[in-house]
Structures are given as structure tokens and as C-alpha cells.
Design a protein around this motif. Structure first.
Motif, mmCIF file in Angstrom:
data_model
loop_
_atom_site.group_PDB
_atom_site.id
_atom_site.type_symbol
_atom_site.label_atom_id
_atom_site.label_comp_id
_atom_site.label_asym_id
_atom_site.label_seq_id
_atom_site.Cartn_x
_atom_site.Cartn_y
_atom_site.Cartn_z
ATOM 1 N N ILE A 53 0.869 -1.181 0.000
ATOM 2 C CA ILE A 53 0.000 0.000 0.000
ATOM 3 C C ILE A 53 0.900 1.222 0.000
ATOM 4 C CG2 ILE A 53 -1.828 1.239 1.212
ATOM 5 C CD1 ILE A 53 -2.550 -1.556 2.444
ATOM 6 N N GLY A 54 0.826 2.011 -1.084
ATOM 7 C CA GLY A 54 1.750 3.127 -1.211
ATOM 8 C C GLY A 54 1.216 4.222 -2.095
ATOM 9 N N GLY A 55 2.119 4.927 -2.748
ATOM 10 C CA GLY A 55 1.735 6.074 -3.554
ATOM 11 C C GLY A 55 1.732 7.330 -2.715
ATOM 12 N N ALA A 56 0.703 8.151 -2.901
ATOM 13 C CA ALA A 56 0.620 9.430 -2.203
ATOM 14 C C ALA A 56 0.060 9.238 -0.794
ATOM 15 C CB ALA A 56 -0.234 10.404 -2.999
ATOM 16 N N VAL A 57 0.878 8.601 0.048
ATOM 17 C CA VAL A 57 0.491 8.315 1.428
ATOM 18 C C VAL A 57 1.623 8.724 2.358
ATOM 19 C CG1 VAL A 57 -1.001 6.404 0.726
ATOM 20 C CG2 VAL A 57 1.367 5.943 1.371
ATOM 21 N N GLY A 58 1.293 8.935 3.628
ATOM 22 C CA GLY A 58 2.314 9.310 4.586
ATOM 23 C C GLY A 58 3.113 8.148 5.109
ATOM 24 N N SER A 59 2.475 6.949 5.166
ATOM 25 C CA SER A 59 3.136 5.785 5.763
ATOM 26 C C SER A 59 2.873 4.538 4.919
ATOM 27 C CB SER A 59 2.631 5.563 7.189
ATOM 28 O OG SER A 59 2.832 6.696 7.997
ATOM 29 N N PRO A 60 3.639 4.361 3.847
ATOM 30 C CA PRO A 60 3.446 3.149 3.046
ATOM 31 C C PRO A 60 3.778 1.905 3.862
ATOM 32 C CG PRO A 60 5.424 4.325 2.369
ATOM 33 C CD PRO A 60 4.727 5.207 3.334
ATOM 34 N N TYR A 61 3.082 0.816 3.546
ATOM 35 C CA TYR A 61 3.333 -0.429 4.283
ATOM 36 C C TYR A 61 2.860 -1.606 3.449
ATOM 37 C CZ TYR A 61 -1.688 -0.527 5.545
ATOM 38 O OH TYR A 61 -3.054 -0.564 5.514
ATOM 39 N N ALA A 62 3.159 -2.795 3.914
ATOM 40 C CA ALA A 62 2.673 -4.031 3.309
ATOM 41 C C ALA A 62 1.909 -4.800 4.366
ATOM 42 C CB ALA A 62 3.827 -4.864 2.765
ATOM 43 N N ILE A 63 0.812 -5.432 3.970
ATOM 44 C CA ILE A 63 -0.015 -6.160 4.918
ATOM 45 C C ILE A 63 -0.101 -7.630 4.514
ATOM 46 C CG2 ILE A 63 -2.203 -5.638 3.746
ATOM 47 C CD1 ILE A 63 -3.407 -5.342 6.629
ATOM 48 N N SER A 64 -0.014 -8.489 5.510
ATOM 49 C CA SER A 64 -0.053 -9.931 5.283
ATOM 50 C C SER A 64 -1.485 -10.450 5.422
ATOM 51 C CB SER A 64 0.841 -10.645 6.284
ATOM 52 O OG SER A 64 0.308 -10.539 7.597
ATOM 53 N N LEU A 65 -1.701 -11.675 5.001
ATOM 54 C CA LEU A 65 -3.025 -12.282 5.124
ATOM 55 C C LEU A 65 -3.439 -12.456 6.584
ATOM 56 C CD1 LEU A 65 -2.768 -14.899 2.239
ATOM 57 C CD2 LEU A 65 -3.812 -12.627 2.190
ATOM 58 N N PRO A 66 -2.556 -12.906 7.492
ATOM 59 C CA PRO A 66 -2.957 -12.969 8.901
ATOM 60 C C PRO A 66 -3.321 -11.598 9.468
ATOM 61 C CG PRO A 66 -1.044 -14.359 8.534
ATOM 62 C CD PRO A 66 -1.249 -13.564 7.278
ATOM 63 N N GLU A 67 -2.626 -10.548 9.030
ATOM 64 C CA GLU A 67 -2.971 -9.207 9.507
ATOM 65 C C GLU A 67 -4.335 -8.774 8.979
ATOM 66 O OE1 GLU A 67 1.210 -6.853 10.079
ATOM 67 O OE2 GLU A 67 0.676 -7.455 8.028
ATOM 68 N N ALA A 125 -3.829 14.803 1.032
ATOM 69 C CA ALA A 125 -5.078 15.540 0.865
ATOM 70 C C ALA A 125 -5.542 15.599 -0.582
ATOM 71 C CB ALA A 125 -4.922 16.947 1.429
ATOM 72 N N ASN A 126 -4.607 15.496 -1.531
ATOM 73 C CA ASN A 126 -4.959 15.653 -2.941
ATOM 74 C C ASN A 126 -5.102 14.325 -3.679
ATOM 75 O OD1 ASN A 126 -2.218 15.116 -2.758
ATOM 76 N ND2 ASN A 126 -1.668 16.421 -4.507
ATOM 77 N N VAL A 127 -5.281 13.213 -2.958
ATOM 78 C CA VAL A 127 -5.488 11.926 -3.624
ATOM 79 C C VAL A 127 -6.823 11.939 -4.357
ATOM 80 C CG1 VAL A 127 -5.917 9.461 -3.253
ATOM 81 C CG2 VAL A 127 -4.036 10.592 -2.060
ATOM 82 N N ALA A 128 -6.787 11.548 -5.641
ATOM 83 C CA ALA A 128 -7.992 11.556 -6.482
ATOM 84 C C ALA A 128 -8.503 10.153 -6.781
ATOM 85 C CB ALA A 128 -7.704 12.279 -7.802
ATOM 86 N N GLU A 129 -7.590 9.189 -6.859
ATOM 87 C CA GLU A 129 -7.961 7.821 -7.218
ATOM 88 C C GLU A 129 -7.133 6.832 -6.410
ATOM 89 O OE1 GLU A 129 -9.186 8.468 -11.941
ATOM 90 O OE2 GLU A 129 -7.430 7.238 -11.427
#
Length: 348
Positions: A53-67, A125-129
């Protein structure tokens, strides 16, 4: 390809298969018969799969199936339709998978609200999609190199609480054909928005212009191109079956749905008569599921009869007698008739 059970196969590799007409009469489609649409070969994924999960974000991360499984779970019952459903009903028949009318199903999906995952990342704040990227990829005749399946959603649709990252269908973990281990489910949109084998979510500040946003899953009418989005208002008769037999006095039943709003009217007509008879509407099993309709008709004293249905939604959209033909054959919601033999009811 995994084995197709109780499906009408349109293409074996990669698998594209419809729900058989006889199984479309149930409010919830039997799980083995939920339609399948694949653009590429199945990707090889397992329980160690991560979604970035990334792009125009403050804290990109990856999430697992158990999470994902540890987060609050949401359940949505959705009528999902392939944008190409009914392509064979267009004249001339456009290019693309030769779908008849069974690329539509209703089932319950379970998972985590996409909003939950995006809020954790801290959207700019300016995320469109929000772009959903699948793990499936392959060559295309009209593109250079390998193309990965990806589609974007407007931020408002992505943040709706019932847009989910699903890990289960009909109460059990997703099968490979249905996007295991995780996929998007976007109620009200055609199926291409519900990206399977989800690998990445990316916050975008400008509109996405990828292959499946600008070259496929688009309405191309005389060179004017518009991405396919929400499902158009539509209806189908499920009883009697097309090509079956029925008595002159017949109870006609079916479903109507729309991505733009609830169904407010379904009307039926027989043969070329200009008179439309309003059907009684039932209660859908969810806000995102098809609406049942029923009407008693007296058919003409003839060997055969054609019964037509048309639906209207709360946004004022009504099925057209004929849609504007488009080059790739998407969104066919034109009024469709079924033809039945008039006599006894054997063979229905």
C-alpha cells in the motif's frame, strides 16, 4: 486452469465461464457456479502473499493475510456482472470474449473495508484515485511487453465502507479462479473494478491511464473513449427459461439490477405489442443485490411467444430498446426477450 464445476465455459485458458441459465433463478448463486473472468493465466500466490500500500500516502506499508484476518471483517452480498455480459447480443458482434448472458452472479464476499487499509497509510489531501494492481499479467496483441491488470477507483468509491478487500466468498476462502488470496469487491461497478489477486494499492493524485483503463474496459464509440464504470440498469427473465415450454397463463419471474440506484420498476411485454405490464417487485437480499420481479401473463394462442422485460432505477435510467453499439462490446443492457413454446409446462 482449475476445474470448472457447474459452469458454462466460454474459454478454457485462461478460464472464462458463465453461470448456467438454470442456476440463475436463486437469489444467491451457488458458489461453484459464480461466473469467472480471467484475462491472464493464474498467478502463483500462497499464504505468504503481501499487499503493498503506497503512492501518495504518509506511511506506506505491506499487509499480510494474517494481519488482514485480524482486522474487523465486513460482509457484502453483491450482484457482480462482467462488463462484456451480453456481447453476443450485439449486432454486429464486437471483438472480445463471446459472452452470452450468464456472466452475472450474486454471492456474499467477506473481508476488510478498503477504507481501513487506506486510512492506516495516511492519504495525502490531494489523492484523487486509488489504483488496484493484480498479480496477473501477460502479453496483449495491441500492447508492448507484458501488461499487468490494474484499474483505478475514484477516491469516494474507494473510501466507501462496503468496498472491501475480500478474502472469502460464500463463507470460505477464495478459490484461485476467484482471485485468491485477496481481491477487491466494488459494489455497483462492473466486475473489472473488483481486481483479483490483489498485489498493490496505490494512492494517485492524477487519473490513471493504464491499459485496462484506456484501451480495454472502455466504451469506444466512433473513436470517443470512456472507461467502463458502474453497471447499467438491466433485467433478465429466469422463469420460464429461454427456449422452454410454458402454459398460456404463466408466472414470469426474474431479476433486475443497477449500479446507479435501486430498482423502482420492471415492465413486461409480449411479442411486438406496445403495451407494457408492470411487474410486482420483491425485496433484494441486500442493497447491492438484484431485485426480484414477478408478473402473471396470458400469452397469445400461438405456438411460440417472446416475453420482454425492461427495468428502471431510482436515477431515472431505463433499459433502452437498443444500446449504442461500441467497438469492444461492453455494457449491453438493451431490452432482451426470451422465446418460449406455448403449451404444457413440461421441459421448463
Amino acid at each position: 486452469m482449475t476445474a470448472a464445476v457447474a459452469l458454462d465455459v466460454v474459454r478454457a485458458e485462461p478460464l472464462c465461464a458463465e453461470t448456467p441459465a438454470r442456476l440463475l433463478s436463486a437469489p444467491i448463486t451457488p458458489a461453484p457456479s459464480v461466473y469467472v473472468r480471467s484475462n491472464f493465466a493464474l498467478p502463483s500466490l500462497n499464504d505468504t502473499h503481501l499487499i503493498d500500500i503506497g503512492g501518495a500516502v504518509g506511511s506506506p506499508y505491506a499487509i499480510s493475510l494474517p494481519e488482514l484476518a485480524a482486522l474487523p471483517q465486513r460482509h457484502v452480498t453483491v450482484t457482480l456482472e462482467c462488463a462484456g455480459n451480453g456481447r453476443l447480443g450485439m449486432d454486429p458482434i464486437p471483438t472480445g470474449e463471446p459472452w452470452r448472458y450468464g456472466a452475472v452472479s450474486t454471492t456474499t464476499w467477506s473481508g476488510v473495508s478498503l477504507r481501513t487499509l487506506l486510512e492506516r497509510a495516511g492519504l495525502a489531501a490531494n489523492v484523487a484515485e486509488i489504483l488496484g494492481v493484480g498479480a496477473d499479467a501477460g502479453p496483449r496483441d495491441d500492447a508492448d511487453g507484458e501488461v499487468r491488470f490494474a484499474r483505478s477507483l475514484p477516491i469516494a468509491d474507494a473510501m466507501h465502507p462496503d468496498t472491501i478487500v475480500a478474502t472469502h466468498m460464500a463463507g470460505v476462502p477464495l478459490s484461485a479462479d476467484h482471485g485468491a488470496p485477496a481481491r477487491l469487491i466494488v459494489p455497483g461497478w462492473y466486475g473489472m473494478a473488483s481486481v483479483k489477486w490483489l498485489a498493490r494499492l496505490e494512492a494517485l493524485t492524477t487519473p490513471f491511464g493504464g491499459y485496462f483503463q484506456q484501451q480495454r474496459y472502455v466504451y469506444d464509440v466512433n473513436g470517443t473513449v470512456e472507461p467502463v464504470r458502474r453497471a447499467r440498469v438491466k433485467s433478465m427473465i429466469t422463469s420460464p427459461l429461454d427456449g422452454g415450454q410454458c402454459a398460456r397463463a404463466v408466472t414470469v419471474q426474474g431479476w433486475a439490477w443497477s449500479g446507479a440506484g435501486a430498482i423502482v420498476r420492471v415492465e413486461l411485454a409480449v411479442n411486438d405489442a406496445p403495451i407494457w405490464i408492470e411487474a410486482a417487485l420483491g425485496t433484494p437480499v441486500s442493497a447491492y443485490a438484484w431485485t426480484p420481479f414477478e408478473a402473471e401473463l396470458m400469452l397469445p394462442d400461438a405456438a411460440t411467444a417472446t416475453i420482454w422485460s425492461r427495468a428502471t432505477d431510482t436515477a431515472g435510467h431505463r433499459q433502452p430498446e437498443r444500446i449504442a453499439w461500441n467497438r469492444l462490446g461492453y455494457g449491453n443492457n438493451g431490452v432482451r426477450g426470451i422465446t418460449v413454446g406455448v403449451g404444457d409446462c413440461e421441459g421448463r
